[in-house]
Design a protein around this motif. Sequence first.
Motif, PDB file in Angstrom:
ATOM      1  N   UNK A   1       0.806  -1.214   0.000  1.00 32.92           N
ATOM      2  CA  UNK A   1       0.000   0.000   0.000  1.00 32.92           C
ATOM      3  C   UNK A   1       0.840   1.265   0.000  1.00 32.92           C
ATOM      4  N   UNK A   2       0.458   2.206   0.873  1.00 33.42           N
ATOM      5  CA  UNK A   2       1.128   3.506   0.944  1.00 33.42           C
ATOM      6  C   UNK A   2       2.578   3.360   1.383  1.00 33.42           C
ATOM      7  N   UNK A   3       2.828   2.415   2.290  1.00 31.20           N
ATOM      8  CA  UNK A   3       4.212   2.185   2.731  1.00 31.20           C
ATOM      9  C   UNK A   3       5.097   1.783   1.558  1.00 31.20           C
ATOM     10  N   UNK A   4       4.564   0.959   0.676  1.00 26.34           N
ATOM     11  CA  UNK A   4       5.329   0.526  -0.492  1.00 26.34           C
ATOM     12  C   UNK A   4       5.651   1.699  -1.405  1.00 26.34           C
ATOM     13  N   UNK A   5       4.682   2.610  -1.587  1.00 26.71           N
ATOM     14  CA  UNK A   5       4.904   3.793  -2.412  1.00 26.71           C
ATOM     15  C   UNK A   5       5.996   4.671  -1.803  1.00 26.71           C
ATOM     16  N   UNK A   6       5.896   4.928  -0.496  1.00 26.90           N
ATOM     17  CA  UNK A   6       6.868   5.797   0.176  1.00 26.90           C
ATOM     18  C   UNK A   6       8.264   5.189   0.135  1.00 26.90           C
ATOM     19  N   UNK A   7       8.371   3.885   0.397  1.00 23.06           N
ATOM     20  CA  UNK A   7       9.684   3.247   0.397  1.00 23.06           C
ATOM     21  C   UNK A   7      10.282   3.198  -1.011  1.00 23.06           C
ATOM     22  N   UNK A   8       9.435   3.035  -2.019  1.00 21.78           N
ATOM     23  CA  UNK A   8       9.919   3.036  -3.404  1.00 21.78           C
ATOM     24  C   UNK A   8      10.492   4.406  -3.767  1.00 21.78           C
ATOM     25  N   UNK A   9       9.829   5.461  -3.311  1.00 20.60           N
ATOM     26  CA  UNK A   9      10.313   6.817  -3.578  1.00 20.60           C
ATOM     27  C   UNK A   9      11.650   7.057  -2.899  1.00 20.60           C
ATOM     28  N   UNK A  10      11.758   6.643  -1.642  1.00 20.33           N
ATOM     29  CA  UNK A  10      13.012   6.828  -0.904  1.00 20.33           C
ATOM     30  C   UNK A  10      14.122   5.970  -1.507  1.00 20.33           C
ATOM     31  N   UNK A  11      13.779   4.738  -1.906  1.00 20.39           N
ATOM     32  CA  UNK A  11      14.782   3.851  -2.504  1.00 20.39           C
ATOM     33  C   UNK A  11      15.320   4.415  -3.819  1.00 20.39           C
ATOM     34  N   UNK A  12      14.473   5.112  -4.555  1.00 19.92           N
ATOM     35  CA  UNK A  12      14.945   5.725  -5.802  1.00 19.92           C
ATOM     36  C   UNK A  12      16.075   6.711  -5.501  1.00 19.92           C
TER      37      UNK A  12
END
Length: 275
Positions: free
Chosen positions: A76-87
């Motif tokens: 969910x939202x956690x996956x979106x946030x972590x994907x952004x930070x990982x980028x």
Amino acid sequence: MSVILATATQLNEHGLLLAAEEFHTPSLKDFFPPAVLFEGTVFELNRITIMRVVISVLVAAFFALALRSAKLIPRGVQNVAESMIDFVRINIAEEILGKENGRRFLAIIASIFFATIFLNLSSIVPFLNISSNARIGMPLVMAGVAYITYLWVGIAKYGFFGFIKSSIVLPGVPLAIQPLLIPIEFISTFILRPFTLTIRLMANMLAGHIMLVLFFAATQYFLFSGTWHVVFAPFALLAGVGFTFFELLVIGLQAYIFALLTAVYIDQSLHADQH
């Protein structure tokens, strides 16, 4: 374009077209938006400042809520946030600084990246219509943070005079040429660096804003001109829509460049004796 210039139209602070007879030569006050809240006090806020505050709070709230109870397997939202930070972590911080230093300075680099990209996005949001980075204040603050980090890292590692010497004295250069190169290196490293960071972001976002204003102002003029010029309205509108998508590319690119240069400067500070 020639029709618009010939009629000497302009946009006021509310985004409304002014006719030629209402045109006046801009003064210094025209470059500063009028206060919207708390006018006449030390807490006076204009529209640009309110946009900065609201967007910053929303971005911080998004990451705080998304990561407040992080799970080992994100969804969910956690996956979106972590994907952004990982980028940012993988493609900017660790790519330039390596894994250890990339994680060490990730907070600063990611903050600059997300502040830049989300503040820039307001330039294509209806009723906002301008990036707050098109004014010098916020780019100057972020450039200041990047520059202070650069100085702090170098001074902490080499000491004040050791860092200055390592930054401006080029190894392997004949002694006779050093008096010519040292002032150039000092100016480019310690004076022009924060200035270029600031102006690059501000100028690009301001130019994009002006272009969008011209395209959509031309659409409005042609559409309501009441003359044969109305045939140009669809072309001006299409140009405006097309440039909006181009502006999206610029928004992401400017955030990437600002964060990337911050990482590069930190890396140069960490290895000042090897430049």
